[in-house]
Design an enzyme around this catalytic site. Structure first.
Site, PDB file in Angstrom:
ATOM      1  N   GLU A   1       1.233 -18.468 -31.358  1.00 12.07           N
ATOM      2  CA  GLU A   1       2.409 -18.922 -32.110  1.00 12.07           C
ATOM      3  C   GLU A   1       1.953 -19.244 -33.525  1.00 12.07           C
ATOM      4  OE1 GLU A   1       4.190 -22.309 -30.246  1.00 12.07           O
ATOM      5  OE2 GLU A   1       4.481 -21.260 -28.331  1.00 12.07           O
TER       6      GLU A   1
ATOM      7  N   ILE B   1       2.395 -10.331 -31.168  1.00 18.86           N
ATOM      8  CA  ILE B   1       2.290  -9.961 -29.749  1.00 18.86           C
ATOM      9  C   ILE B   1       2.190  -8.438 -29.587  1.00 18.86           C
ATOM     10  CG2 ILE B   1       3.331 -10.186 -27.447  1.00 18.86           C
ATOM     11  CD1 ILE B   1       2.287 -12.858 -28.895  1.00 18.86           C
TER      12      ILE B   1
ATOM     13  N   GLU C   1      -7.977 -11.811 -29.050  1.00 23.77           N
ATOM     14  CA  GLU C   1      -8.478 -12.215 -27.721  1.00 23.77           C
ATOM     15  C   GLU C   1      -9.529 -13.328 -27.865  1.00 23.77           C
ATOM     16  OE1 GLU C   1      -8.824  -9.370 -24.624  1.00 23.77           O
ATOM     17  OE2 GLU C   1      -7.323  -8.048 -25.487  1.00 23.77           O
TER      18      GLU C   1
END
Ligand SMILES: Cc1cc2nc3c(=O)[nH]c(=O)nc-3n(C[C@H](O)[C@H](O)[C@H](O)COP(=O)(O)OP(=O)(O)OC[C@H]3O[C@@H](n4cnc5c(N)ncnc54)[C@H](O)[C@@H]3O)c2cc1C
Length: 381
Positions: free
Chosen positions: A126, A156, A363
């Site tokens: 976010e 995303i 990641e």
């Protein structure tokens, strides 16, 4: 001594051939159009690549970590945007359902995911919660038999093309990461879910990222993945699994760059002889090959440890951090060996150079990987 079984070697050769014959001829087109032609996605579906992490019971091919490492390493030889689309689906997009979800959720969603009929993504980040993923502002409030989600996610991967979203939201602000975050499986057509515009990125063309916005988005209570309140642990589990995959893709890309650089160095004549005859070029190639092989061994070790039932959190973080940094170094040397040709878009080198950069960020940034490794090192004494 090779740790690969005959079956893994066969799979490696099959993916190698697939990449060279089916995908590589279109790599430049993907880059120029910022779009992956649907027939290339269909070919991956046919080969079962969208179901590589999903057990056979649900229609996938259920590869163990080492076999997936072998596949992803070979896929790393081609366009990183193409690989990103597939691995976001098979990695962080699928792991929550495969490892943590109820049997009914698995039966409902995994077969279509395995066939690639439904594309998955993972929505944790976010604007206020990047490396500190505990600082989520997205909330989920229980109302009857539904959860009502409000908030937004950003960056995303696959969101603009996804059907299924693994989403993390705060269900108990007081408890926070220790019991107050929950993971949900959200379908694209649930009311109140909106997709933002595609981000304009440095690289990974053809792989789309965007914002995902929730405005009173209604999610059935049975779509909780795992236990209510355990979402932060779930997110860490999912990301931990993904790290070895990203390391494997990075090793594959580095090897592709070494191959292209060695060929170019033998062909390119300056001062009346191939540039490969110069020790300066040879040393770069030697360093590229040595560091890539070392990164490969660490990646395979982490995969083997996971398959033997160990958590291997330290080794997976080491593998991700090391392999992505080696990929970036190798890409830099590859540009240098190709001279001006390494800088122009007619050649794939500059594409790999740009695509390498994100691997140190997503990641879990490499600073975060170092924090994880250091914590283990300090705890071990
Ligand atoms: C192309 C792309 C695809 C992505 N795909 C996804 C996805 O599919 N799903 C998803 O949820 N997210 C995704 N992300 C988000 C990605 O995971 C985050 O960008 C990443 O975790 C870093 O968060 P941040 O950008 O907020 O950086 P920040 O957390 O703001 O970090 C900025 C810098 O500060 C450093 N830093 C932060 N904290 C510390 C610390 N304690 N010690 C030392 N250094 C620190 C970081 O390492 C980094 O160098 C994607 C991002 C991109 C760009």
């Amino acid at each position: 001594m090779s740790v690969m079984t005959d079956e893994m070697t066969q799979m490696k050769n099959m993916i190698k051939q697939f990449v060279e014959k089916e995908i590589e001829p279109f790599a430049q087109q993907i880059e120029e159009d910022d779009c992956i032609p649907p027939h290339l996605i269909n070919k991956a579906k046919k080969l079962g690549l969208f179901g590589m992490s999903i057990p056979e019971k649900y229609g996938g091919i259920g590869l163990n970590t080492l076999s997936k490492t072998v596949v992803l390493e070979q896929l790393g030889h081609t366009h990183n945007g193409y690989v990103s689309l597939i691995s976001a689906h098979t990695g962080i997009g699928s792991t929550g359902l495969v490892k943590l979800a109820s049997e009914s959720l698995k039966q409902k969603y995994l077969p279509e995911m395995a066939a690639g009929e439904k594309i998955a993504c993972f929505a944790l980040s976010e604007p206020g919660a990047g490396s500190d993923a505990t600082n989520l502002a997205t909330t989920a409030v229980k109302k009857g038999d539904k959860w009502i989600i409000n908030g937004s996610k950003h960056f995303i991967t696959n969101a603009p093309i996804a059907d299924l979203f693994t989403v993390f939201a705060v269900t108990d602000k007081e408890k926070g990461a220790k019991g107050g975050i929950t993971a949900f499986l959200i379908e694209k057509n649930y009311p109140g879910l909106f997709i933002g515009a595609k981000d304009k990125k440095m690289g990974l063309r053809g792989s789309y990222t965007s914002q995902v916005i929730f405005e009173d988005c209604e999610v059935p209570e049975e779509n909780v993945i795992g236990e209510v309140g355990m979402g932060y642990i779930s997110a860490l589990t999912i990301l931990g699994e993904g790290r070895v995959g990203l390391a494997a893709r990075s090793v594959g890309s580095a090897n592709k760059l070494i191959e292209m650089s060695a060929k170019y160095a033998k062909d390119r004549i300056q001062f009346g002889k191939p540039i490969a005859n110069n020790q300066a070029i040879q040393w770069m190639l030697a360093n590229m090959a040595t560091e890539t092989e070392a990164a490969r061994q660490l990646t395979f070790l982490a995969a083997q440890l996971i398959d033997s039932g160990k958590k291997a959190i330290k080794e997976a973080s080491m593998a991700k951090m090391n392999a992505t940094e080696v990929f970036n170094k190798v890409a830099d040397h590859a540009v240098q060996i190709h001279g001006g040709m390494g800088y122009v878009a007619d050649y794939p080198i500059e594409r790999f150079y740009r695509d390498a950069r994100i691997t140190k960020i997503y990641e879990g940034t490499n600073e975060i990987q170092r924090m994880i490794v250091a914590r283990h090192v300090l705890d071990e004494v």
